[in-house]
Design an enzyme around this catalytic site. Structure first.
Site: not given
Ligand code: AMP
Length: 217
Positions: A13, A88, A127, A161, A172
């Site tokens: 994404k 989400r 990554r 990360r 996740r």
């Molecule tokens: P991502 O970079 O999209 O993989 O997000 C990393 C982490 O941020 C996720 O595992 C969640 O802990 C938090 N996070 C990101 N976007 C959301 C969302 N829309 N709702 C809740 N937690 C989020």
């Protein structure tokens, strides 16, 4: 044009949203990036979010809805946004509907990036990004051309990360299937869902995404 990119962690994404936003004059809104920014800046939200993110759980709906609702009001978003990592949960999806209606905006497309689970884990664990310009790399699939030097800005500092480890990734993925995958049905029923094969090479996925956007009714 306002677009949602849906997909599991590691589906691509972020990579695709960045490129698509540049090509279409849209703004990429990644709640993950915004939350990582808050953690780095040590804000109240960041302090609360850090432990949740490190575990691979979701930050409370009201927090991310608030962040997106504020950000989408900024003038640079007037032409449209690509939402990456938001919504989400079903609660976030209906909050987004409300926010867009209030702001007299509309959702033009929801595109799901489909990738097999085994590939997702392989992609995430491995990554890393340039600490300076944010260019993404991978230990196996996309190494810098000169070892240890960013192709884009020549920085020699890279970051990984903290949640990109095998244990947290499994969590996740579970959270994705439980909380986020119901959104596929939600948007299918609304009639604006499209699916794209996210297993292909990056440029091919991008081409499919562009075709999906162009084919919109
Ligand atoms: P991502 O970079 O999209 O993989 O997000 C990393 C982490 O941020 C996720 O595992 C969640 O802990 C938090 N996070 C990101 N976007 C959301 C969302 N829309 N709702 C809740 N937690 C989020």
């Amino acid at each position: 044009m306002n677009v949602i990119l849906l997909g599991a962690p590691g589906a691509g994404k972020g990579t695709q949203a960045k490129e698509l936003a540049a090509r279409r004059g849209l703004v990429q809104l990644s709640t993950g990036d915004m939350l990582r920014g808050a953690v780095k800046a040590g804000t109240e939200i960041g302090k609360k979010a850090k432990a949740i993110m490190d575990r691979g759980d979701l930050v409370p709906d009201e927090v991310v809805v608030g962040i997106i609702s504020e950000r989408i009001d900024q003038p640079d978003c007037a032409n449209g946004v690509i939402l990456d990592g938001f919504p989400r949960t079903l609660e976030q999806a209906s909050a987004l509907d409300r926010v867009l209606t209030e702001k007299r905006k509309k959702l033009d497309a929801v595109i799901e990036l489909k990738v097999d689970d085994s590939k997702l884990i392989e992609r995430i664990v491995g990554r890393f990004t340039c600490a300076k310009c944010g260019e993404g790399y991978h230990d196996r699939f996309k190494r810098p051309q000169v070892r240890g030097v960013c192709d884009v800005c020549e920085s020699t500092e890279f970051t990984r990360r903290p949640d990109d480890n095998a244990e947290t990734v499994t969590r996740r993925l579970m959270v994705y299937y439980r909380e986020t995958s119901p959104l596929i049905g939600y948007y299918y029923c609304k009639g604006n869902l499209k699916s794209v094969d996210g297993m292909a090479e990056i440029p091919d996925v991008l081409a499919s995404l562009e075709a999906a956007l162009d084919a919109r009714k």
